[in-house]
Design an enzyme around this catalytic site. Structure first.
Site, PDB file in Angstrom:
ATOM      1  N   THR A 130       0.913  -1.292   0.144  1.00 26.10           N
ATOM      2  CA  THR A 130      -0.004   0.234  -0.059  1.00 26.10           C
ATOM      3  C   THR A 130       0.887   1.353   0.211  1.00 26.10           C
ATOM      4  OG1 THR A 130      -0.280   0.046   2.546  1.00 26.10           O
ATOM      5  CG2 THR A 130      -1.823  -1.179   1.093  1.00 26.10           C
TER       6      THR A 130
ATOM      7  N   MET B  37      10.576  -6.507   4.421  1.00 26.65           N
ATOM      8  CA  MET B  37      10.874  -7.184   5.661  1.00 26.65           C
ATOM      9  C   MET B  37      12.108  -8.090   6.011  1.00 26.65           C
ATOM     10  SD  MET B  37       8.217  -6.108   7.361  1.00 26.65           S
ATOM     11  CE  MET B  37       6.564  -5.506   7.065  1.00 26.65           C
TER      12      MET B  37
ATOM     13  N   ILE C  15      16.213  -7.363   6.991  1.00 26.05           N
ATOM     14  CA  ILE C  15      17.293  -6.186   7.385  1.00 26.05           C
ATOM     15  C   ILE C  15      18.549  -6.177   6.552  1.00 26.05           C
ATOM     16  CG2 ILE C  15      18.761  -5.350   9.490  1.00 26.05           C
ATOM     17  CD1 ILE C  15      16.617  -6.235  11.449  1.00 26.05           C
ATOM     18  N   LEU C  16      18.749  -5.169   5.620  1.00 24.78           N
ATOM     19  CA  LEU C  16      19.974  -5.154   5.099  1.00 24.78           C
ATOM     20  C   LEU C  16      21.161  -5.282   5.698  1.00 24.78           C
ATOM     21  CD1 LEU C  16      18.112  -2.695   2.482  1.00 24.78           C
ATOM     22  CD2 LEU C  16      18.751  -5.193   1.944  1.00 24.78           C
TER      23      LEU C  16
ATOM     24  N   ASN D  64      13.197   4.479   4.720  1.00 22.81           N
ATOM     25  CA  ASN D  64      12.558   3.541   5.029  1.00 22.81           C
ATOM     26  C   ASN D  64      11.278   4.084   5.914  1.00 22.81           C
ATOM     27  OD1 ASN D  64      11.752   0.841   5.940  1.00 22.81           O
ATOM     28  ND2 ASN D  64      12.466   1.407   7.893  1.00 22.81           N
TER      29      ASN D  64
ATOM     30  N   HIS E 245       8.527   3.465   8.756  1.00 20.83           N
ATOM     31  CA  HIS E 245       8.381   2.733  10.025  1.00 20.83           C
ATOM     32  C   HIS E 245       7.001   3.122  10.628  1.00 20.83           C
ATOM     33  CE1 HIS E 245       9.151   0.037  13.116  1.00 20.83           C
ATOM     34  NE2 HIS E 245       8.697   1.085  13.946  1.00 20.83           N
TER      35      HIS E 245
HETATM   36  C1  GAR Z   1       3.839  -0.660   6.771  1.00 18.76           C
HETATM   37  O1  GAR Z   1       2.931  -0.460   7.769  1.00 18.76           O
HETATM   38  C2  GAR Z   1       5.298  -0.424   6.840  1.00 18.76           C
HETATM   39  O2  GAR Z   1       5.401   0.880   7.660  1.00 18.76           O
HETATM   40  C3  GAR Z   1       5.579  -1.516   7.906  1.00 18.76           C
HETATM   41  O3  GAR Z   1       5.074  -2.610   7.013  1.00 18.76           O
HETATM   42  C4  GAR Z   1       3.924  -2.513   6.633  1.00 18.76           C
HETATM   43  C5  GAR Z   1       3.923  -2.720   5.032  1.00 18.76           C
HETATM   44  O4  GAR Z   1       2.494  -2.396   4.207  1.00 18.76           O
HETATM   45  N1  GAR Z   1       7.072  -1.506   7.740  1.00 18.76           N
HETATM   46  C6  GAR Z   1       7.941  -1.980   8.897  1.00 18.76           C
HETATM   47  O5  GAR Z   1       7.135  -2.490   9.876  1.00 18.76           O
HETATM   48  C7  GAR Z   1       9.324  -1.989   8.577  1.00 18.76           C
HETATM   49  N2  GAR Z   1       9.846  -2.214   9.994  1.00 18.76           N
HETATM   50  P1  GAR Z   1       2.497  -2.155   2.840  1.00 18.76           P
HETATM   51  O6  GAR Z   1       3.374  -3.460   2.125  1.00 18.76           O
HETATM   52  O7  GAR Z   1       1.088  -2.216   2.474  1.00 18.76           O
HETATM   53  O8  GAR Z   1       3.210  -1.061   2.344  1.00 18.76           O
END
Ligand code: GAR
Length: 206
Positions: free
Chosen positions: A16, A94, A96-97, A111, A113
């Protein structure tokens, strides 16, 4: 034509945030950047469909398929070079690089978060887990952060943040949705544009 910064978006799931970037570009809200590549480390990510539907080149590069983290990063790195990518956006990526990878792209990886860093961040805090932790702690305000990526998970320089209220009857899912709608989908395109504009102003050369 004015030069645009070529952006790669790294994804793992629903995408998204990738969609928010695509929509921003279509609306003219990303005048300094162009989404040129999507890389997923999960072949079933819905984000890949979003890329395809919008005519954006997309690749799947998995740890399993390449033989490990280092090999996966090398394949991603080669794809970034081949496509002339200048800025990398982690949008729900998802994995960690490694320090080796992030050092190569100092101040060139963003990124998003789903919390107000330094709360609920670092290793183990991703996706719904972040919102579960926020509800468990009982915070009344949470939000989202866009930051540069360095070798410390969620530890790089903060670019933008936006606060979101927690409601009495929130579940991790309702809170996640509100944080996405009210914060992530707004500040991610804004932070990408801000960074790309700055790179152009500084005469960035890849
Ligand atoms: C999002 O909420 C993003 O902030 C989070 O994963 C979701 C991905 O949603 N990222 C993390 O938690 C990274 N630490 P999406 O695939 O619909 O963009």
């Amino acid at each position: 034509m004015k030069k645009k910064i070529k952006v790669a978006v790294l994804v793992s799931g629903g995408g998204t945030n990738l969609q928010a970037l695509i929509d921003a570009e279509k609306k003219g809200d990303l005048p300094s950047a162009e989404i040129a590549l999507v890389v997923s480390n999960n072949s079933t990510a819905y984000a890949l469909r979003r890329a395809e539907e919008n005519g954006i080149k997309a690749l799947t590069v998995t740890k399993k398929g390449t033989g490990g983290q280092e090999q996966m990063e090398d394949v991603i790195s080669a794809a970034l070079d081949e496509n002339g990518i200048e800025l990398i956006v982690l949008a729900g990526f998802m994995s960690i690089l490694s320090e080796r990878f992030v050092r190569k792209y100092d101040h060139r990886i963003l990124n998003v978060h789903p919390s107000l860093i330094p709360s609920f961040c670092g290793k183990g805090f991703y996706g719904l887990k972040v919102h579960e932790a926020a509800l468990e702690k009982g915070v009344k305000v949470t939000g989202a952060t866009v930051h540069f990526v360095n070798e410390i998970p969620d530890g790089g320089e903060i670019i933008m943040q936006k606060a979101v209220n927690v409601l009495e009857d929130d579940t991790p899912e309702t809170l996640q949705k509100r944080v996405m709608r009210q914060a992530e989908w707004k500040i991610l395109p804004a932070a990408v544009e801000k960074t790309a504009r700055k790179m152009l102003a500084e005469g960035f050369e890849a």
